[in-house]
Design a protein around this motif. Structure first.
Motif, short mmCIF file in Angstrom:
data_model
loop_
_atom_site.label_atom_id
_atom_site.label_comp_id
_atom_site.label_asym_id
_atom_site.label_seq_id
_atom_site.Cartn_x
_atom_site.Cartn_y
_atom_site.Cartn_z
N GLY A 106 0.81 -1.22 0.00
CA GLY A 106 0.00 0.00 0.00
C GLY A 106 0.84 1.27 0.00
N ILE A 107 0.47 2.21 0.87
CA ILE A 107 1.17 3.49 0.95
C ILE A 107 2.63 3.29 1.33
CG2 ILE A 107 1.35 5.61 2.31
CD1 ILE A 107 -0.77 5.77 0.17
N MET A 108 2.90 2.31 2.19
CA MET A 108 4.29 2.04 2.58
C MET A 108 5.11 1.66 1.36
SD MET A 108 3.56 -0.08 6.12
CE MET A 108 2.19 -1.03 5.44
N GLU A 109 4.58 0.75 0.57
CA GLU A 109 5.26 0.34 -0.66
C GLU A 109 5.48 1.54 -1.57
OE1 GLU A 109 3.79 -3.11 -3.13
OE2 GLU A 109 3.42 -1.46 -4.53
N ALA A 110 4.46 2.38 -1.72
CA ALA A 110 4.56 3.52 -2.62
C ALA A 110 5.69 4.46 -2.23
CB ALA A 110 3.23 4.26 -2.67
N ALA A 111 5.79 4.78 -0.93
CA ALA A 111 6.84 5.70 -0.48
C ALA A 111 8.22 5.08 -0.65
CB ALA A 111 6.60 6.09 0.98
N ASN A 112 8.37 3.81 -0.28
CA ASN A 112 9.65 3.14 -0.50
C ASN A 112 9.98 3.07 -1.99
OD1 ASN A 112 8.71 1.03 2.15
ND2 ASN A 112 10.52 2.32 2.24
N ARG A 113 8.96 2.89 -2.80
CA ARG A 113 9.16 2.80 -4.24
C ARG A 113 9.66 4.12 -4.81
NH1 ARG A 113 4.45 0.65 -8.41
NH2 ARG A 113 5.71 0.67 -10.33
N GLY A 114 9.12 5.22 -4.29
CA GLY A 114 9.59 6.53 -4.73
C GLY A 114 11.06 6.74 -4.43
N ALA A 115 11.48 6.33 -3.24
CA ALA A 115 12.90 6.42 -2.90
C ALA A 115 13.73 5.53 -3.83
CB ALA A 115 13.12 6.01 -1.45
N HIS A 116 13.21 4.35 -4.11
CA HIS A 116 13.89 3.44 -5.03
C HIS A 116 14.00 4.06 -6.42
CE1 HIS A 116 14.19 -0.12 -7.72
NE2 HIS A 116 14.89 -0.63 -6.73
N ASP A 117 12.96 4.74 -6.88
CA ASP A 117 12.99 5.43 -8.18
C ASP A 117 14.14 6.43 -8.24
OD1 ASP A 117 10.69 4.05 -8.93
OD2 ASP A 117 9.34 5.72 -8.47
N ALA A 118 14.40 7.08 -7.11
CA ALA A 118 15.46 8.10 -7.06
C ALA A 118 16.84 7.49 -6.88
CB ALA A 118 15.17 9.07 -5.92
N GLY A 119 16.90 6.19 -6.62
CA GLY A 119 18.18 5.55 -6.38
C GLY A 119 18.68 5.73 -4.96
N ALA A 120 17.76 6.07 -4.04
CA ALA A 120 18.13 6.32 -2.65
C ALA A 120 17.76 5.13 -1.78
CB ALA A 120 17.43 7.57 -2.13
N PRO A 121 18.44 4.96 -0.66
CA PRO A 121 18.05 3.91 0.28
C PRO A 121 16.75 4.28 0.98
CG PRO A 121 19.76 5.26 1.26
CD PRO A 121 19.60 5.74 -0.16
N SER A 122 16.05 3.29 1.49
CA SER A 122 14.88 3.54 2.33
C SER A 122 14.73 2.39 3.31
CB SER A 122 13.60 3.71 1.50
OG SER A 122 13.20 2.48 0.91
N ILE A 123 13.99 2.64 4.37
CA ILE A 123 13.92 1.73 5.50
C ILE A 123 12.51 1.13 5.58
CG2 ILE A 123 14.12 1.54 8.02
CD1 ILE A 123 15.91 4.09 7.85
N GLY A 124 12.45 -0.16 5.94
CA GLY A 124 11.18 -0.82 6.20
C GLY A 124 11.19 -1.46 7.58
N PHE A 125 10.36 -0.93 8.48
CA PHE A 125 10.24 -1.49 9.83
C PHE A 125 9.03 -2.42 9.86
CE2 PHE A 125 12.34 2.68 10.94
CZ PHE A 125 13.54 2.13 11.39
N ASN A 126 9.23 -3.64 9.43
CA ASN A 126 8.13 -4.60 9.36
C ASN A 126 7.77 -5.14 10.74
OD1 ASN A 126 9.57 -4.71 6.60
ND2 ASN A 126 7.61 -5.70 6.21
N ILE A 127 6.55 -5.64 10.85
CA ILE A 127 6.09 -6.22 12.11
C ILE A 127 5.56 -7.62 11.84
CG2 ILE A 127 3.77 -5.23 11.89
CD1 ILE A 127 5.64 -5.53 15.22
N ARG A 128 5.85 -8.54 12.74
CA ARG A 128 5.33 -9.91 12.61
C ARG A 128 3.87 -9.92 13.03
NH1 ARG A 128 8.49 -15.21 14.59
NH2 ARG A 128 9.63 -14.64 12.71
N LEU A 129 3.01 -10.39 12.14
CA LEU A 129 1.57 -10.41 12.36
C LEU A 129 1.03 -11.83 12.22
CD1 LEU A 129 0.70 -7.27 10.19
CD2 LEU A 129 0.80 -7.37 12.68
N PRO A 130 -0.20 -12.09 12.73
CA PRO A 130 -0.78 -13.44 12.57
C PRO A 130 -0.81 -13.89 11.12
CG PRO A 130 -2.07 -12.15 14.12
CD PRO A 130 -1.05 -11.21 13.53
N HIS A 131 -1.20 -12.97 10.23
CA HIS A 131 -1.09 -13.23 8.79
C HIS A 131 0.15 -12.48 8.34
CE1 HIS A 131 -5.06 -15.02 8.88
NE2 HIS A 131 -5.50 -13.95 9.52
#
Length: 244
Positions: A106-131
């Protein structure tokens, strides 16, 4: 006990005793370890500050209604911030204003994707969920983390944040938004701009003025929020200059 007899659990080295490490008695240690791992990696990489982006994990690039628009603007914001905020170019070994999200879709992917488009690093703080939440493919692998404890994940989202930009979302987004709003209100967080994208959406789901009118917050505390309509306006509202 002879050498041929199996040793009891008590004899295991504590460091390699999984049952012991996962026991209630070791919860405090697990909290410390979970915080320290991500902190050490980011410090070693020179990640000094972040721009945090929240929003719904349910939005899709080709979704109905306003979903596609919100996704596109979040992606554009990730690119704009990465290009103009300094994430592309470390200064004296430090990298500032790196896009950070919850690491999911969703929105998280979109923002990380924008950074990726620019060739910049970006961070993902994932959480373990039941699914199980799968990291989106645009976070930088070396900065893609998995947390068990929501509290530790929230701490990492906050401690390096220089701004918070929030796109439309549901319970999780509201939880994260109000967490940081409370930190700002109680002066436990520095001058971190909080920007909400799509004013009509945010005023429809939260009656902000009623909180002040009924004395639940001071009227001046509404100034903690800025409402904007698109990525360019969100960037302008942050008033950030790249480090020199």
């Amino acid at each position: 006990m002879t050498e041929d007899e199996p040793h009891s659990a008590a004899y295991r080295l504590a460091l390699f005793d999984r049952d012991f490490l996962l026991s209630p008695a070791m919860r405090g240690v697990r909290l410390q370890v979970e915080f320290t791992k991500a902190d050490d990696i980011l410090r070693s990489a020179g990640i000094r500050s972040t721009i945090v982006v929240f929003g719904s994990s349910r939005l899709r690039e080709d979704g109905p209604g306003r979903q596609a628009h919100w996704y596109a603007e979040a992606r554009r914001f990730g690119r704009i911030t990465s290009e103009r905020g300094g994430a592309l170019h470390p200064v004296a070994g430090a990298r500032d204003h790196v896009i950070a999200t919850g690491g999911g879709p969703g929105i998280m992917e979109a923002a990380n994707r924008g950074a990726h488009d620019a060739g910049a690093p970006s961070i993902g703080f994932n959480i373990r969920l039941p699914h199980e939440q799968v990291p989106n493919r645009y976070t930088t692998p070396d900065f893609t983390f998995q947390f068990h404890y929501f509290a530790l994940r929230k701490m990492h989202l906050a401690i390096r944040a220089r701004a918070l930009v929030v796109f439309p979302g549901g319970f999780g987004t509201l939880d994260e938004l109000f967490e940081l709003l409370t930190l700002r209100q109680s002066q436990r967080l520095g001058h971190v701009p909080i920007v909400l994208v799509d004013e009509a959406y945010w005023r429809r789901i939260v009656n902000w003025d009623a909180l002040a009118e009924d004395g639940m917050i001071d009227p001046g505390e509404l100034d903690l929020l800025r409402f904007v309509e698109d990525a360019e306006a969100a960037w302008a509202a942050l008033d950030i200059r790249p480090p020199r």
